[in-house]
Design a protein around this motif. Structure first.
Motif, PDB file in Angstrom:
ATOM      1  N   GLY A   1       0.622  -1.405  -0.099  1.00 31.18           N
ATOM      2  CA  GLY A   1       0.091   0.020   0.016  1.00 31.18           C
ATOM      3  C   GLY A   1       0.794   1.398  -0.103  1.00 31.18           C
ATOM      4  N   GLU A   2       2.170   1.347   0.103  1.00 33.02           N
ATOM      5  CA  GLU A   2       3.200   2.302   0.165  1.00 33.02           C
ATOM      6  C   GLU A   2       3.213   3.065  -0.903  1.00 33.02           C
ATOM      7  N   LEU A   3       3.214   2.219  -2.076  1.00 34.30           N
ATOM      8  CA  LEU A   3       3.388   3.100  -3.483  1.00 34.30           C
ATOM      9  C   LEU A   3       2.405   3.890  -3.554  1.00 34.30           C
ATOM     10  N   SER A   4       1.024   3.286  -3.361  1.00 36.83           N
ATOM     11  CA  SER A   4      -0.189   4.134  -4.054  1.00 36.83           C
ATOM     12  C   SER A   4      -0.774   5.064  -2.765  1.00 36.83           C
TER      13      SER A   4
ATOM     14  N   GLU B   1       1.839  -2.162  -7.129  1.00 43.13           N
ATOM     15  CA  GLU B   1       1.769  -2.358  -5.685  1.00 43.13           C
ATOM     16  C   GLU B   1       2.003  -3.960  -5.768  1.00 43.13           C
ATOM     17  N   ASN B   2       1.358  -4.532  -6.522  1.00 41.24           N
ATOM     18  CA  ASN B   2       1.549  -5.937  -6.435  1.00 41.24           C
ATOM     19  C   ASN B   2       2.924  -6.446  -7.001  1.00 41.24           C
ATOM     20  N   GLU B   3       3.470  -5.728  -7.739  1.00 43.48           N
ATOM     21  CA  GLU B   3       4.715  -6.223  -8.419  1.00 43.48           C
ATOM     22  C   GLU B   3       5.750  -5.906  -7.251  1.00 43.48           C
ATOM     23  N   ILE B   4       5.391  -4.941  -6.601  1.00 45.51           N
ATOM     24  CA  ILE B   4       6.533  -4.564  -5.472  1.00 45.51           C
ATOM     25  C   ILE B   4       6.538  -5.757  -4.570  1.00 45.51           C
ATOM     26  N   ALA B   5       5.415  -6.166  -3.980  1.00 44.68           N
ATOM     27  CA  ALA B   5       5.084  -7.002  -3.084  1.00 44.68           C
ATOM     28  C   ALA B   5       5.461  -8.411  -3.493  1.00 44.68           C
TER      29      ALA B   5
ATOM     30  N   GLY C   1       1.536   3.944 -16.565  1.00 46.81           N
ATOM     31  CA  GLY C   1       0.384   5.021 -16.412  1.00 46.81           C
ATOM     32  C   GLY C   1      -0.145   5.100 -14.884  1.00 46.81           C
ATOM     33  N   GLN C   2      -0.585   6.264 -14.588  1.00 49.41           N
ATOM     34  CA  GLN C   2      -1.155   6.295 -13.326  1.00 49.41           C
ATOM     35  C   GLN C   2      -2.088   5.369 -12.736  1.00 49.41           C
ATOM     36  N   ASP C   3      -2.871   4.745 -13.854  1.00 46.37           N
ATOM     37  CA  ASP C   3      -3.879   3.761 -13.185  1.00 46.37           C
ATOM     38  C   ASP C   3      -3.196   2.366 -13.145  1.00 46.37           C
ATOM     39  N   LEU C   4      -1.916   2.370 -13.111  1.00 45.43           N
ATOM     40  CA  LEU C   4      -1.149   1.242 -12.935  1.00 45.43           C
ATOM     41  C   LEU C   4      -0.391   1.275 -11.378  1.00 45.43           C
ATOM     42  N   GLU C   5      -0.544   2.450 -10.808  1.00 49.38           N
ATOM     43  CA  GLU C   5      -0.057   2.377  -9.306  1.00 49.38           C
ATOM     44  C   GLU C   5      -0.562   1.450  -8.176  1.00 49.38           C
TER      45      GLU C   5
END
Length: 470
Positions: free
Chosen positions: A152-155, A239-243, A230-234
């Motif tokens: 949740g930190e990215l978004s 977020e899931n990629e980071i996790a 794009g912003q819609d991918l945040e």
């Protein structure tokens, strides 16, 4: 010193690449079930401009952008047409290359396809299960989002407030299989008549988010410099990629996260395929000069929204025409010009403009301020071209700078003009003769006829110049 706005920290940060003079960069590519629309092209052009500027600064850029070639939409389109998913993908990947070539986007260093990396995806998921971050449920595999400490930190969202099903790629049918509503799919059990692969959990296919984690780390390493989209991918995708990635490797996934703004249409509505309000690049380049479209897409700061309208396209066309006209008028003066013994004043003016352009772009790729400097070059070019005598070496300094700076925006000032047909050349010559004889009625009539044919004439002290109207 280049500074980049990092979505993760929500601050501009000094850019330092992991390896000196090398940038590893990943940008999420399209799901290839249709032609790309202007909203897709905005992201593609934004990060092509970023890449070009990094190269201008002297970096070698390894640029990876994927194709999502297996997905619910891909399956739906294949079933609708009665063909296979790979056949759908092959068609629209070919169209994608045609479209980005038309708007002068540099091809990626690597364009990996998800379906070429199935074994790597399976191995990645097995590793997450072994580490306790994922679990199998009735043939599906899910990621335990709550287990990842920084979810949740990215978004900038509180995990307890996140809503299940935030992505259109995750369906409600998964709800009863999950241990927690916010868990997301890594592997999807195959349904009848779906494309599928064998796995330790049965036949199925990868989830959307896992594909980019696998392909980015495969080609760029566990930690790399820039990830864009794009912003819609945040949320939820990035977020899931980071996790996924950080849970697997135990390392920081990406140093700088960049997200471009939306393209909007009437009533400030986001352009998207799901809303049905999109215009494809494939169709638009048939009626609009591709260089105008490229200039339109690249001349607004990447984080700002961009309003698509015919009026704004025309404004871009007019501004591009001013740049190209100044360039061509000065280039026209090279014929017969001689080198000057001293061009220090011109060199100093050009050096200052290039330095100011660089300072603007170093501020998070601020192309709008950069364009101000390009138009300062335009003014210098116009003033130089208007002089009674033009020094060839001074003119070349200006022309070279114009090419260098506009190429960062993907504009090709040396694009070949169309050859005048013999008939048109005869009309241009006849008009010149009429002007010389002060027969202005005939001269004006011929000029209007040429204009109707799309030929624009420019009368200069050195002769008549022409160009094809965009």
């Amino acid at each position: 010193m280049l500074k980049i706005f990092n979505t993760l920290t929500r601050e501009k940060e000094e850019f330092k690449s992991i390896t000196p003079k090398q940038v590893n960069m990943y940008v999420c590519g399209p799901t290839v079930y249709n032609y790309i629309h202007i909203g897709n092209a905005r992201s593609i052009v934004a990060f092509d401009t970023v890449r070009r500027y990094l190269e201008f600064l002297g970096y070698n850029v390894k640029f990876v952008s994927n194709f999502t070639d297996v997905d619910d939409k891909m399956i739906k389109e294949a079933n609708r047409e009665g063909i296979t998913v790979p056949e759908v993908a092959d068609r629209f990947i070919k169209a994608f290359y045609e479209d980005i070539d038309a708007i002068n986007v540099q091809r990626a260093t690597i364009n990996p396809r998800a379906t070429d990396n199935i074994q790597e995806i399976i191995d990645f998921i097995k590793d997450l299960i072994d580490k306790g971050y994922a679990y199998e449920s009735q043939g599906d595999v899910f990621y335990r989002a709550r287990k990842f400490e920084h979810y949740g930190e990215l978004s900038d969202q509180n995990i307890d407030q996140l809503v299940e099903g935030a992505s259109e790629h995750v369906g409600d049918s998964e709800f009863d299989k999950k241990q927690d509503p916010i868990d997301f799919a890594l592997w999807k059990k195959a349904k009848p008549n779906e494309i599928k692969w064998d796995s330790p959990w049965g036949e199925g296919r990868p989830g959307w988010h896992i594909e980019c984690s696998v392909m980015s780390t495969k080609y760029l390493g566990d930690t790399f410099d820039i990830h864009g989209g794009g912003q819609d991918l945040e949320f939820p995708h990035h977020e899931n990629e980071i996790a996924q990635s950080e849970a697997k490797t135990g390392k920081k996934f990406v140093n700088y996260w960049m997200h471009n703004g939306f393209v909007t249409v009437e009533n400030n509505e986001k352009m998207s395929k799901s809303l049905g309000n999109f215009v494809t690049v494939h169709d638009l380049v048939k009626s609009t000069n591709p260089q105008v479209l490229r200039f339109f897409l690249s001349s607004t700061h990447y984080r700002r929204p961009l309003e698509y309208s015919q009026a704004n396209l025309q404004k871009a066309a007019d501004n591009l025409d001013k740049i190209k006209t100044a360039y061509n008028n000065l280039k026209f003066r090279l014929d017969g010009a001689e080198d000057a013994t001293d061009i220090k004043d011109t060199q100093a003016q050009v050096d200052k403009i290039v330095a100011d352009f660089t300072a603007a772009m170093n501020d998070d790729f601020n192309v709008q301020n950069g364009l101000t400097e390009i138009f300062n070059l335009v003014s210098l070019a116009n003033n130089t071209a208007a002089q009674e005598t033009v020094a060839k070496n001074a003119a070349n300094v200006i022309l070279e700078a114009m090419v260098k700076l506009t190429s960062i925006l993907g504009v090709n000032l040396d694009e070949d003009q169309q050859d005048l047909s013999e008939e048109i050349q005869q009309m241009v010559d006849a008009r010149d003769e009429a002007r010389a004889n002060k027969d202005f009625a005939t001269s004006d009539k011929l000029r209007d006829q040429l204009k109707d044919m799309g030929v624009i004439l420019e009368d200069t002290p050195q002769g008549t110049r022409w160009h094809i109207n965009d």
